[in-house]
Design a protein around this motif. Structure first.
Motif, short mmCIF file in Angstrom:
data_model
loop_
_atom_site.label_atom_id
_atom_site.label_comp_id
_atom_site.label_asym_id
_atom_site.label_seq_id
_atom_site.Cartn_x
_atom_site.Cartn_y
_atom_site.Cartn_z
N PHE A 80 -5.07 -3.12 2.03
CA PHE A 80 -3.50 -3.27 1.94
C PHE A 80 -3.46 -4.74 1.32
CE2 PHE A 80 -3.16 -0.65 6.04
CZ PHE A 80 -2.51 0.41 5.10
N GLN A 81 -2.59 -5.06 0.38
CA GLN A 81 -2.49 -6.20 -0.25
C GLN A 81 -1.56 -7.06 0.57
OE1 GLN A 81 -0.01 -6.09 -3.93
NE2 GLN A 81 -0.49 -8.31 -4.28
N GLN A 82 -1.84 -8.09 1.01
CA GLN A 82 -1.10 -8.96 1.90
C GLN A 82 0.08 -9.74 1.01
OE1 GLN A 82 -3.24 -11.99 4.13
NE2 GLN A 82 -3.81 -10.45 5.47
N LYS A 83 1.18 -9.63 1.39
CA LYS A 83 2.39 -9.95 0.81
C LYS A 83 3.56 -10.61 1.64
CE LYS A 83 5.76 -8.36 -2.70
NZ LYS A 83 5.87 -7.38 -3.65
N THR A 84 4.02 -11.68 1.49
CA THR A 84 5.37 -12.18 2.12
C THR A 84 6.50 -12.12 1.55
OG1 THR A 84 3.94 -13.83 3.21
CG2 THR A 84 6.44 -14.16 3.44
N PHE A 85 7.47 -11.29 2.11
CA PHE A 85 8.75 -11.10 1.44
C PHE A 85 9.84 -12.05 1.96
CE2 PHE A 85 6.74 -6.95 1.25
CZ PHE A 85 7.26 -6.45 0.10
N MET A 120 -12.62 9.42 6.78
CA MET A 120 -13.23 8.36 7.66
C MET A 120 -12.11 7.25 8.04
SD MET A 120 -16.51 6.07 8.04
CE MET A 120 -16.42 5.25 6.66
N GLN A 121 -11.70 7.42 9.21
CA GLN A 121 -10.82 6.20 9.60
C GLN A 121 -11.12 4.75 9.03
OE1 GLN A 121 -9.60 5.70 13.67
NE2 GLN A 121 -7.68 4.88 13.24
N LEU A 122 -10.36 3.87 8.48
CA LEU A 122 -10.83 2.56 8.15
C LEU A 122 -10.60 1.44 9.42
CD1 LEU A 122 -9.29 2.14 4.58
CD2 LEU A 122 -11.84 2.82 5.39
N THR A 123 -11.35 0.60 9.50
CA THR A 123 -10.99 -0.47 10.61
C THR A 123 -9.98 -1.37 10.17
OG1 THR A 123 -12.74 -1.97 9.68
CG2 THR A 123 -13.36 -0.25 11.39
N HIS A 124 -9.55 -2.34 10.76
CA HIS A 124 -8.64 -3.49 10.37
C HIS A 124 -9.36 -4.24 9.02
CE1 HIS A 124 -5.74 -2.56 13.39
NE2 HIS A 124 -6.60 -2.62 14.21
N ASP A 125 -10.47 -4.55 9.20
CA ASP A 125 -11.33 -5.12 8.07
C ASP A 125 -11.42 -4.33 6.92
OD1 ASP A 125 -11.29 -7.38 9.78
OD2 ASP A 125 -13.33 -6.57 10.79
N GLN A 126 -11.60 -3.01 6.88
CA GLN A 126 -11.71 -2.34 5.76
C GLN A 126 -10.41 -1.76 4.94
OE1 GLN A 126 -13.68 0.84 7.95
NE2 GLN A 126 -15.67 0.18 7.30
N ASN A 127 -9.27 -1.99 5.43
CA ASN A 127 -8.13 -1.66 4.72
C ASN A 127 -8.02 -2.31 3.55
OD1 ASN A 127 -5.91 -3.57 4.65
ND2 ASN A 127 -6.12 -3.73 6.86
N ALA A 138 5.81 -5.99 13.99
CA ALA A 138 6.58 -5.34 12.80
C ALA A 138 6.79 -6.53 11.73
CB ALA A 138 8.01 -4.83 13.38
N ALA A 139 7.12 -7.59 12.10
CA ALA A 139 7.31 -8.84 11.07
C ALA A 139 6.06 -8.86 10.30
CB ALA A 139 7.70 -10.10 11.95
N ASP A 140 4.81 -8.94 11.25
CA ASP A 140 3.74 -9.22 10.36
C ASP A 140 3.28 -8.05 9.52
OD1 ASP A 140 0.86 -10.51 10.21
OD2 ASP A 140 0.10 -8.53 11.22
N ALA A 141 3.61 -6.71 10.09
CA ALA A 141 3.18 -5.49 9.28
C ALA A 141 3.88 -5.36 7.79
CB ALA A 141 3.51 -4.50 9.94
N PHE A 142 5.25 -5.94 7.86
CA PHE A 142 6.11 -5.81 6.72
C PHE A 142 6.00 -7.08 6.01
CE2 PHE A 142 6.84 -1.84 8.89
CZ PHE A 142 6.83 -0.98 7.79
N GLY A 143 5.40 -8.23 6.24
CA GLY A 143 5.25 -9.38 5.52
C GLY A 143 6.79 -10.10 5.62
N ALA A 144 7.39 -10.12 6.54
CA ALA A 144 8.59 -10.83 6.83
C ALA A 144 7.94 -12.64 6.92
CB ALA A 144 9.15 -10.71 8.20
#
Length: 167
Positions: A10-15, A1-8, A36-42
């Motif tokens: 992923f660990q939030q991290k800033t690089f 089953m595909q996850l919604t944005h709230d169900q993922n 892209a900046a948000d997705a990869f924690g820039a």
């Protein structure tokens, strides 16, 4: 089953990655850069140039509201911005195809490096002046007939590789 944005899960991290945009004004590209900046924690996006990017409806639609979460600023002069980043210990990585650029997958970075990824204007790319300041010039290997990518798409590929190297 595909996850919604709230169900993922992923660990939030800033690089320690700052994206420096040289004269990028297209609303779709600006929105894609934020996304892209948000997705990869820039940590930040800096828009450089005398023209401000268009933050209208097209940008907002493409960004999916990430401009509300990703810190950003404006600077008229990219050279001053890059010199300041260099003084703050950032390694300047220009994303451009040149005679001396290395493939992105061969990028050698340390987990302690702070990176400023420099991307160039839609038609002109990264200027010679900026390339001369860069510590590293890297390109994305491509295998088709075209030798360029959309700037926001190229940034996404670069962010993926850079975060792999420093995480």
């Amino acid at each position: 089953m595909q996850l919604t944005h709230d169900q993922n899960k992923f660990q939030q991290k800033t690089f320690p990655i700052t994206i420096v945009c040289d004269a990028i004004t297209s609303p779709a590209n600006v929105g894609g850069i934020f996304r892209a900046a948000d997705a990869f924690g820039a940590e930040k996006v800096i828009f450089c140039g005398s023209l401000l990017p268009d933050f209208g409806k097209r940008m907002q639609k493409t960004s999916r509201s990430t401009e509300k979460y990703v810190p950003f600023e404006f600077s008229e002069t990219i050279l001053t911005t890059l010199e300041s980043l260099k003084e703050d210990g950032y390694k300047l990585l220009a994303l451009e195809i040149t005679e001396n650029s290395t493939p992105l997958q061969q990028l050698q970075l340390s987990k302690t490096d702070k990176i400023a990824i420099i991307i160039g204007a839609e038609r002109l790319g990264v200027s010679e002046e900026v390339l001369n300041l860069a510590d590293v010039i890297s390109h994305i290997e491509m295998f088709g007939n075209n030798s360029s990518m959309n700037v926001a798409q190229a940034l996404t590929v670069a962010l993926y590789q850079v975060t792999k190297c420093i995480s």
